[in-house]
Every structure is written in structure tokens, then in C-alpha cells.
Design a protein around this motif. Structure first.
Motif, PDB file in Angstrom:
ATOM      1  N   ALA A   9       0.832  -1.226   0.052  1.00  0.00           N
ATOM      2  CA  ALA A   9       0.003   0.070   0.014  1.00  0.00           C
ATOM      3  C   ALA A   9       0.901   1.326  -0.211  1.00  0.00           C
ATOM      4  N   GLY A  10       0.572   1.878  -0.892  1.00  0.00           N
ATOM      5  CA  GLY A  10       1.612   3.310  -0.965  1.00  0.00           C
ATOM      6  C   GLY A  10       2.564   3.439  -1.686  1.00  0.00           C
ATOM      7  N   ALA A  11       3.198   1.941  -2.135  1.00  0.00           N
ATOM      8  CA  ALA A  11       4.524   1.905  -2.677  1.00  0.00           C
ATOM      9  C   ALA A  11       4.684   2.394  -4.164  1.00  0.00           C
ATOM     10  N   ASP A  12       3.383   2.718  -4.593  1.00  0.00           N
ATOM     11  CA  ASP A  12       3.514   3.603  -5.930  1.00  0.00           C
ATOM     12  C   ASP A  12       3.202   5.037  -6.000  1.00  0.00           C
ATOM     13  N   ARG A  13       3.291   5.445  -4.521  1.00  0.00           N
ATOM     14  CA  ARG A  13       3.252   6.944  -4.163  1.00  0.00           C
ATOM     15  C   ARG A  13       1.528   7.444  -4.827  1.00  0.00           C
ATOM     16  N   SER A  14       0.806   6.474  -4.920  1.00  0.00           N
ATOM     17  CA  SER A  14      -0.681   7.027  -5.311  1.00  0.00           C
ATOM     18  C   SER A  14      -1.421   7.781  -4.019  1.00  0.00           C
ATOM     19  N   ARG A  15      -2.212   8.637  -3.927  1.00  0.00           N
ATOM     20  CA  ARG A  15      -2.694   9.155  -2.837  1.00  0.00           C
ATOM     21  C   ARG A  15      -3.481   8.301  -2.097  1.00  0.00           C
ATOM     22  N   LEU A  55       3.711 -10.238  -0.675  1.00  0.00           N
ATOM     23  CA  LEU A  55       2.492  -9.288  -1.050  1.00  0.00           C
ATOM     24  C   LEU A  55       1.366 -10.049  -0.465  1.00  0.00           C
ATOM     25  N   LEU A  56       1.137 -11.291  -0.623  1.00  0.00           N
ATOM     26  CA  LEU A  56      -0.005 -12.100  -0.330  1.00  0.00           C
ATOM     27  C   LEU A  56      -0.259 -12.057   1.513  1.00  0.00           C
ATOM     28  N   ALA A  57       0.963 -11.962   2.053  1.00  0.00           N
ATOM     29  CA  ALA A  57       0.973 -12.065   3.478  1.00  0.00           C
ATOM     30  C   ALA A  57       0.545 -10.870   4.105  1.00  0.00           C
ATOM     31  N   VAL A  58       1.170  -9.641   3.501  1.00  0.00           N
ATOM     32  CA  VAL A  58       0.860  -8.301   4.113  1.00  0.00           C
ATOM     33  C   VAL A  58      -0.501  -7.862   3.659  1.00  0.00           C
ATOM     34  N   HIS A  59      -0.886  -8.339   2.540  1.00  0.00           N
ATOM     35  CA  HIS A  59      -2.238  -7.804   2.100  1.00  0.00           C
ATOM     36  C   HIS A  59      -3.427  -8.446   2.814  1.00  0.00           C
ATOM     37  N   GLU A  60      -3.320  -9.717   3.073  1.00  0.00           N
ATOM     38  CA  GLU A  60      -4.134 -10.422   3.819  1.00  0.00           C
ATOM     39  C   GLU A  60      -4.115  -9.928   5.328  1.00  0.00           C
ATOM     40  N   THR A  61      -3.012  -9.669   5.762  1.00  0.00           N
ATOM     41  CA  THR A  61      -3.038  -9.237   7.258  1.00  0.00           C
ATOM     42  C   THR A  61      -3.811  -7.728   7.259  1.00  0.00           C
ATOM     43  N   ALA A  62      -3.560  -6.901   6.429  1.00  0.00           N
ATOM     44  CA  ALA A  62      -4.096  -5.665   6.378  1.00  0.00           C
ATOM     45  C   ALA A  62      -5.941  -5.775   6.056  1.00  0.00           C
ATOM     46  N   GLU A  63      -6.113  -6.643   5.411  1.00  0.00           N
ATOM     47  CA  GLU A  63      -7.670  -6.973   5.168  1.00  0.00           C
ATOM     48  C   GLU A  63      -8.356  -7.519   6.675  1.00  0.00           C
ATOM     49  N   GLU A  64      -7.484  -8.419   7.287  1.00  0.00           N
ATOM     50  CA  GLU A  64      -7.988  -9.031   8.429  1.00  0.00           C
ATOM     51  C   GLU A  64      -8.110  -8.023   9.683  1.00  0.00           C
ATOM     52  N   GLU A  65      -7.326  -6.916   9.652  1.00  0.00           N
ATOM     53  CA  GLU A  65      -7.206  -6.083  10.589  1.00  0.00           C
ATOM     54  C   GLU A  65      -7.892  -4.750  10.367  1.00  0.00           C
ATOM     55  N   LYS A 152      -2.283   0.825   5.036  1.00  0.00           N
ATOM     56  CA  LYS A 152      -0.964   1.270   4.955  1.00  0.00           C
ATOM     57  C   LYS A 152      -0.117   0.921   6.189  1.00  0.00           C
ATOM     58  N   ALA A 153      -0.694   1.378   7.133  1.00  0.00           N
ATOM     59  CA  ALA A 153      -0.284   1.377   8.569  1.00  0.00           C
ATOM     60  C   ALA A 153      -0.059  -0.415   8.765  1.00  0.00           C
ATOM     61  N   ALA A 154      -1.101  -1.205   8.811  1.00  0.00           N
ATOM     62  CA  ALA A 154      -1.024  -2.459   9.027  1.00  0.00           C
ATOM     63  C   ALA A 154      -0.116  -3.423   8.079  1.00  0.00           C
ATOM     64  N   GLU A 155      -0.065  -2.919   6.791  1.00  0.00           N
ATOM     65  CA  GLU A 155       0.886  -3.429   6.016  1.00  0.00           C
ATOM     66  C   GLU A 155       2.386  -3.210   6.321  1.00  0.00           C
ATOM     67  N   ALA A 156       2.424  -2.218   6.899  1.00  0.00           N
ATOM     68  CA  ALA A 156       4.037  -1.690   7.381  1.00  0.00           C
ATOM     69  C   ALA A 156       4.415  -2.566   8.455  1.00  0.00           C
ATOM     70  N   LEU A 157       3.665  -3.233   9.091  1.00  0.00           N
ATOM     71  CA  LEU A 157       3.951  -4.183  10.374  1.00  0.00           C
ATOM     72  C   LEU A 157       3.440  -5.368  10.094  1.00  0.00           C
ATOM     73  N   ALA A 158       3.136  -5.791   9.210  1.00  0.00           N
ATOM     74  CA  ALA A 158       2.599  -7.194   8.943  1.00  0.00           C
ATOM     75  C   ALA A 158       3.649  -8.084   8.662  1.00  0.00           C
ATOM     76  N   LEU A 175      -0.084 -11.761  17.621  1.00  0.00           N
ATOM     77  CA  LEU A 175       1.149 -12.326  17.157  1.00  0.00           C
ATOM     78  C   LEU A 175       1.609 -11.629  15.893  1.00  0.00           C
ATOM     79  N   GLY A 176       0.845 -10.713  15.381  1.00  0.00           N
ATOM     80  CA  GLY A 176       1.625 -10.015  14.191  1.00  0.00           C
ATOM     81  C   GLY A 176       2.965  -9.289  14.275  1.00  0.00           C
ATOM     82  N   PRO A 177       3.279  -8.626  15.406  1.00  0.00           N
ATOM     83  CA  PRO A 177       4.390  -8.157  15.576  1.00  0.00           C
ATOM     84  C   PRO A 177       5.659  -8.829  15.791  1.00  0.00           C
ATOM     85  N   VAL A 178       5.389 -10.016  16.495  1.00  0.00           N
ATOM     86  CA  VAL A 178       6.371 -11.096  16.682  1.00  0.00           C
ATOM     87  C   VAL A 178       6.627 -11.697  15.475  1.00  0.00           C
ATOM     88  N   ALA A 179       5.578 -12.271  15.000  1.00  0.00           N
ATOM     89  CA  ALA A 179       5.819 -12.865  13.401  1.00  0.00           C
ATOM     90  C   ALA A 179       6.541 -12.179  12.362  1.00  0.00           C
TER      91      ALA A 179
END
Length: 196
Positions: A9-15, A55-65, A152-158, A175-179
Motif C-alpha cells: 500500500a502506497g509503494a507507488d506513491r498514489s494518494r 505481498l499476499l501475507a501483508v495484503h491479507e493481514t491488512a484486510e484482516e485488521e 498502509k499502517a497494517a501492511e508496514a507492520l505485517a 502475534l503479528g508484530p512478533v511474526a
């Protein structure tokens, strides 16, 4: 060796003022990465697969959160919609975890990857139909933008690898931060060893 870069999220600098647009764009990135893994070989396939896993891991975590908790509260029948998506996510994480343990040159890798791709694409279509459409209709632009920031915040820590059984916001918080720390350490070691 190629740098491990995965669109997030945000890697392409889109708003990213709309969480639905952001997540739909990531669904497209995921489809493109599946294509890249399937058509490449050797080290290129390994690198593309690492990006796909991440990408799948961080994307799904963000959706879950972010997305699923909103859907539970705001959508008619939201509880069942989310439970169905979580079951799909758990199955995909289990398959992805098994693939992550395989060599990408293994003759069984591509058939299993293609089966995963089918499951992931069906899951994405279900999210788009049963969650995203209703989210866009049921909230205003301010909330859509706030949810995009939260993604974006969730993906940064996922976590950067699949963790089957961690498909809820509460489990991700516990578990997310430890994982994520363990996964990022593994990523750094893998990169340093030339297996990135």
C-alpha cells in the motif's frame, strides 16, 4: 541478485484516498505476480515467488485488521461474509506455506501454484463482491480514506510470510508484530545468503 521489492500500500506513491481502490489495485498486483512466477524460471522464479508470498501475507493481514472488522459491523450479514473470507484465507495460507517450503524448480510446484492462484482469485472476487462493493456504498469518503491509511499502517507492520491460523484482527495484534519481526529477520538472512 535482485532486490526483494514487493508492491505494498502506497509503494507507488498514489494518494490512496479510497481503501477499495487501494485493495483492488493490490489484487491486480497479485495477479501480475502470479503471471511472473508462472512464466519465469530458476532464480527469477524464486525472486518473483518471494515477492508474491510477501505481498499476499501483508495484503491479507491488512484486510484482516481493517476490512473484515468494518464488514462485520457495517454490512448486512457481515459476520457470515467475514467468516467465509477467513476460511478462504486460512486455506490459502496453508497452501502458500506448503509452497514456501518447496523449491520453485520442483515439478509439483507449478501445478500447486496454479491451484493456489485459482483459490486466491476466487477469494479476491468474493471480497470485491461481498465486501468492497458494500464498503464503498456504506461509508463516506472520509472513512474510505481513513481505512486506506489504516491498511498502509497494517501492511508496514505485517508478517511477510503466511501464518495459517492467524486470520483475525485480535490474532494479528497478538502475534503479528512478533511474526513480522521473525519474518523480516528470515528475509534479511535469506537475502544475505543470496537466496532472496
Amino acid at each position: 541478485m535482485t532486490e526483494l521489492h514487493t508492491p505494498q500500500a502506497g509503494a507507488d506513491r498514489s494518494r490512496d484516498i479510497d481503501v477499495v481502490g487501494l485493495l483492488m489495485r493490490q489484487h491486480g498486483d497479485i495477479r501480475n505476480l502470479f503471471d511472473e512466477v508462472e512464466r519465469s524460471e530458476g532464480e527469477e522464479r524464486r525472486a518473483a515467488f518471494r515477492r508474491l508470498v510477501r505481498l499476499l501475507a501483508v495484503h491479507e493481514t491488512a484486510e484482516e485488521e481493517v476490512v473484515h472488522p468494518f464488514a462485520r459491523r457495517a454490512l448486512p450479514g457481515g459476520e457470515q461474509v467475514v467468516e467465509d473470507r477467513l476460511a478462504e484465507e486460512r486455506a490459502a495460507k496453508e497452501t502458500l506455506s506448503a509452497l514456501d517450503d518447496m523449491d520453485t524448480d520442483d515439478p509439483e510446484f507449478l501445478p500447486r501454484l496454479r491451484a493456489l492462484r485459482t483459490d486466491v482469485q476466487e477469494h479476491a472476487r468474493a471480497e470485491e463482491r461481498y465486501e468492497f462493493t458494500h464498503i464503498r456504498r456504506s461509508t463516506d469518503v472520509t472513512n474510505l480514506a481513513a481505512m486506506a491509511k489504516a491498511v498502509k499502517a497494517a501492511e508496514a507492520l505485517a508478517p511477510t510470510r503466511p501464518h495459517p491460523g492467524v486470520e483475525s484482527g485480535a490474532a494479528n495484534v497478538a502475534l503479528g508484530p512478533v511474526a513480522a519481526l521473525m519474518d523480516r529477520t528470515k528475509d534479511a538472512v535469506r537475502k544475505a545468503m543470496g537466496n532472496g
